[in-house]
Design a protein around this motif. Structure first.
Motif, short mmCIF file in Angstrom:
data_model
loop_
_atom_site.label_atom_id
_atom_site.label_comp_id
_atom_site.label_asym_id
_atom_site.label_seq_id
_atom_site.Cartn_x
_atom_site.Cartn_y
_atom_site.Cartn_z
N SER A 409 3.24 -0.78 6.51
CA SER A 409 2.39 -0.25 5.44
C SER A 409 1.07 -1.01 5.36
O SER A 409 0.00 -0.41 5.18
N ILE A 410 1.14 -2.33 5.49
CA ILE A 410 -0.08 -3.13 5.46
C ILE A 410 -0.97 -2.81 6.66
O ILE A 410 -2.19 -2.68 6.54
N PHE A 411 -0.37 -2.67 7.83
CA PHE A 411 -1.12 -2.33 9.04
C PHE A 411 -1.82 -0.98 8.89
O PHE A 411 -2.98 -0.82 9.29
N GLU A 412 -1.15 -0.04 8.28
CA GLU A 412 -1.74 1.30 8.09
C GLU A 412 -2.95 1.25 7.18
O GLU A 412 -3.96 1.93 7.42
N ILE A 413 -2.88 0.42 6.13
CA ILE A 413 -4.01 0.32 5.20
C ILE A 413 -5.22 -0.30 5.88
O ILE A 413 -6.35 0.19 5.75
N TRP A 414 -5.01 -1.38 6.63
CA TRP A 414 -6.14 -2.01 7.33
C TRP A 414 -6.73 -1.07 8.38
O TRP A 414 -7.95 -1.09 8.62
N ALA A 415 -5.89 -0.26 9.01
CA ALA A 415 -6.40 0.70 9.99
C ALA A 415 -7.22 1.79 9.32
O ALA A 415 -8.29 2.17 9.81
N LYS A 416 -6.76 2.30 8.17
CA LYS A 416 -7.49 3.33 7.46
C LYS A 416 -8.82 2.80 6.92
O LYS A 416 -9.79 3.56 6.80
N ASP A 417 -8.86 1.53 6.60
CA ASP A 417 -10.07 0.93 6.06
C ASP A 417 -11.03 0.46 7.15
O ASP A 417 -12.01 -0.23 6.87
N ARG A 418 -10.72 0.79 8.41
CA ARG A 418 -11.56 0.51 9.56
C ARG A 418 -11.86 -0.99 9.69
O ARG A 418 -12.98 -1.42 9.94
N ALA A 419 -10.81 -1.80 9.52
CA ALA A 419 -10.97 -3.24 9.61
C ALA A 419 -10.39 -3.80 10.91
O ALA A 419 -10.38 -5.01 11.09
N LEU A 420 -9.93 -2.96 11.80
CA LEU A 420 -9.34 -3.42 13.06
C LEU A 420 -10.39 -3.39 14.16
O LEU A 420 -11.31 -2.56 14.15
N TYR A 421 -10.22 -4.25 15.12
CA TYR A 421 -11.20 -4.36 16.20
C TYR A 421 -10.95 -3.33 17.29
O TYR A 421 -11.76 -3.14 18.18
N SER A 422 -9.79 -2.68 17.29
CA SER A 422 -9.48 -1.68 18.30
C SER A 422 -8.68 -0.56 17.65
O SER A 422 -8.36 -0.61 16.46
N SER A 423 -8.37 0.46 18.42
CA SER A 423 -7.62 1.58 17.88
C SER A 423 -6.22 1.16 17.48
O SER A 423 -5.58 0.34 18.14
N ALA A 424 -5.74 1.72 16.38
CA ALA A 424 -4.41 1.37 15.87
C ALA A 424 -3.35 2.12 16.66
O ALA A 424 -3.41 3.35 16.81
N ASN A 425 -2.38 1.39 17.16
CA ASN A 425 -1.26 1.99 17.86
C ASN A 425 -0.03 1.12 17.69
O ASN A 425 -0.10 0.00 17.14
N ASP A 426 1.10 1.62 18.15
CA ASP A 426 2.36 0.90 17.98
C ASP A 426 2.38 -0.42 18.74
O ASP A 426 2.95 -1.41 18.27
N GLU A 427 1.75 -0.44 19.92
CA GLU A 427 1.75 -1.67 20.71
C GLU A 427 0.99 -2.78 20.00
O GLU A 427 1.44 -3.94 19.96
N LEU A 428 -0.16 -2.44 19.40
CA LEU A 428 -0.94 -3.44 18.68
C LEU A 428 -0.16 -3.95 17.46
O LEU A 428 -0.12 -5.16 17.20
N PHE A 429 0.46 -3.04 16.74
CA PHE A 429 1.21 -3.46 15.55
C PHE A 429 2.36 -4.39 15.92
O PHE A 429 2.53 -5.45 15.30
N MET A 430 3.15 -4.02 16.90
CA MET A 430 4.30 -4.85 17.26
C MET A 430 3.86 -6.19 17.83
O MET A 430 4.51 -7.23 17.60
N ALA A 431 2.74 -6.22 18.54
CA ALA A 431 2.25 -7.48 19.09
C ALA A 431 1.84 -8.43 17.98
O ALA A 431 2.21 -9.62 17.98
N LYS A 432 1.09 -7.94 17.00
CA LYS A 432 0.62 -8.80 15.90
C LYS A 432 1.77 -9.19 14.98
O LYS A 432 1.80 -10.32 14.48
N TYR A 433 2.71 -8.30 14.75
CA TYR A 433 3.85 -8.62 13.89
C TYR A 433 4.74 -9.68 14.54
O TYR A 433 5.24 -10.59 13.88
N THR A 434 4.89 -9.59 15.86
CA THR A 434 5.70 -10.57 16.57
C THR A 434 5.00 -11.92 16.63
O THR A 434 5.63 -12.98 16.46
#
Length: 454
Positions: A409-434
């Motif tokens: 949920s937190i990842f989705e909010i930051w992605a919607k607010d255009r605060a990520l340096y790259s496109s949001a995808n499952d690989e990016l989320f799992m990498a940062k969460y791990t």
């Protein structure tokens, strides 16, 4: 001593040396003259660094100030040619309201904090980490977690009972989200007709950042400026709830007497009109709030471990460190956190913080909260009896690491607010969460925002 303070004399310059005299606030420094050019009278200071060789040296001032993240509004985005086709959309989030804080409706979802005129975030302030985070996001918001619902359940119970039975401290690893959970408790009480006193940075009470004076009557050191500021913020947040409250007895203050039955607003006015009487007015105010039953009262303290420090950064006339319970304001707060004083209806909530390295968790508070570590279980560490007494009865409410659904949920909010340096995808989320191992602060700051350039 005279030779150290007097103005140094200008030095003689040899002809043809290529040096030019340049005055600099009582000191005489020299900047080298480049060949074939006009003299460069450049002011030098310790904050300047040298660039280039000896010939034609230029001194450039170092920028020691770090940049602060501030979100651009939609209007500013439209003015930038590069971003005209990618206008930032406003976040559309459900509001953080008491009626939606249930497991079925909001668990794992991100809710937006309402922003009324008397918003405690605006009046009382925020911890530094939260303040920076909410400058990046376009709207202040937070994910509803299990610990949020547990805190809400305890507050519902406390609204009909004494605060002596409802003294809770949020504990957990550094960056697990204790300050956010405490802020959610404050916002819940504000929306549920509570009287709220929120201290987001308790370290400022004991770090000698405001003046103190000795009071022979109470044999404590008063902090009039901090007490005055706290009264101002308290009134701006709770003014509507204080309109119908009156004093239960007569109060003899520093320079005036307030009869019984006077409005609470008049009591606050005494402290706001005379800063010297602010400490006694603050103590009287809390005693009046403790006796009334019209509204439950929440005392919320972030960085609560700072109140349980062995010594503060304040000094007495002999330059000896002052104990926290010898200062008027920390002593007043400790009496409510320990249950020696209590509100008839209300609760005392605190949160440990790892952001301050000066005031760490002490043995006395750690043992009471059953926090397992070498420092809190060492039998050879001497304990202070006064701090042990003030820590008795505190309840431990642990804040766990982020679950997978909460992090999503937190990842989705930051992605919607255009605060990520790259496109949001499952690989990016799992990498940062791990990488963050479920730590909330590391997931955002060291994960999602780690490659953003300032």
């Amino acid at each position: 001593m005279y030779s150290l303070l007097r103005r140094p004399r200008p030095q003689r310059i040899a002809a043809g040396s290529g040096l030019v005299e340049t005055p600099n606030l009582g000191q005489v420094r020299f900047a080298r003259q480049p060949k074939g050019g006009a003299p460069v009278p450049q002011k030098l200071a310790s904050s300047f660094k040298k660039k280039g060789g000896d010939q034609g040296a230029v001194f450039i001032k170092k920028d020691k100030k770090l940049g602060a993240f501030k979100p651009l509004s939609v209007n500013q985005f439209e003015k930038i040619e590069l971003l005209k086709d990618e206008t930032r959309a406003e976040l559309q989030l459900p509001l953080f309201k008491p009626e939606v804080l249930t497991k079925e409706l909001s668990l794992g979802k991100v809710l937006e904090f309402p922003a009324p005129e008397n918003d405690p975030m605006r009046k009382f302030g925020l911890p530094k980490n939260l303040l920076l985070e909410y400058r990046i996001l376009s709207k202040p918001c937070a994910a509803v977690r299990d610990v949020t619902l547990n805190a809400v359940a305890k507050l519902d119970q406390a609204s009909q009972s004494s605060s002596a039975q409802n003294r809770v401290v949020l504990t957990g690893a550094t960056g697990s989200g204790k300050s956010v959970a405490l802020l959610q408790a404050v916002e819940y009480c504000m929306s549920n007709d509570w009287i709220v006193l929120y201290i987001p940075r308790a370290a400022t009470i004991v770090n000698s950042s405001t003046p103190h004076t000795y009071d022979a009557r109470t044999r404590t050191y008063l902090q009039p400026k901090y007490s005055f500021q706290l009264l101002q913020r308290f009134l701006s947040v709770n003014e509507s709830k204080l309109q119908n409250l009156k004093t239960s007895r007569e109060h003899v203050l520093e320079r005036s007497t307030l009869p019984a039955g006077s409005p609470i607003i008049d009591l606050l006015s005494v402290g706001l009109n005379d800063q010297a009487s602010a400490p006694s007015v603050l103590s009287t105010l809390l005693s009046e709030l403790a006796s009334q039953e019209s509204h439950p009262v929440l005392l919320a303290i972030d960085e609560i471990q700072a109140l349980y420090c062995r010594t503060t950064m304040y000094r007495n006339p002999r330059f000896e460190a002052i104990k926290p319970y010898h200062l008027s304001l920390p002593r007043l707060l400790l009496e409510y956190t320990s249950g020696k004083r209590s509100f008839k209806r209300g609760a005392v909530f605190g949160a440990l913080s790892g952001s301050t390295h000066v005031f760490r968790l002490t043995v006395e508070l750690g043992n009471e909260l059953a926090k397992v570590s070498e420092k809190t279980t060492d039998p050879y560490v001497r304990q202070v009896p006064e701090l042990v007494e003030y820590a008795k009865g505190l309840q431990n409410l642990p804040v766990p690491q982020l679950s997978l659904n909460e992090a999503a949920s937190i990842f989705e909010i930051w992605a919607k607010d255009r605060a990520l340096y790259s496109s949001a995808n499952d690989e990016l989320f799992m990498a940062k969460y791990t990488e963050a191992q479920g730590n909330a602060r590391d997931f955002v700051w060291k994960g999602l925002l780690s490659t953003l350039s300032i």
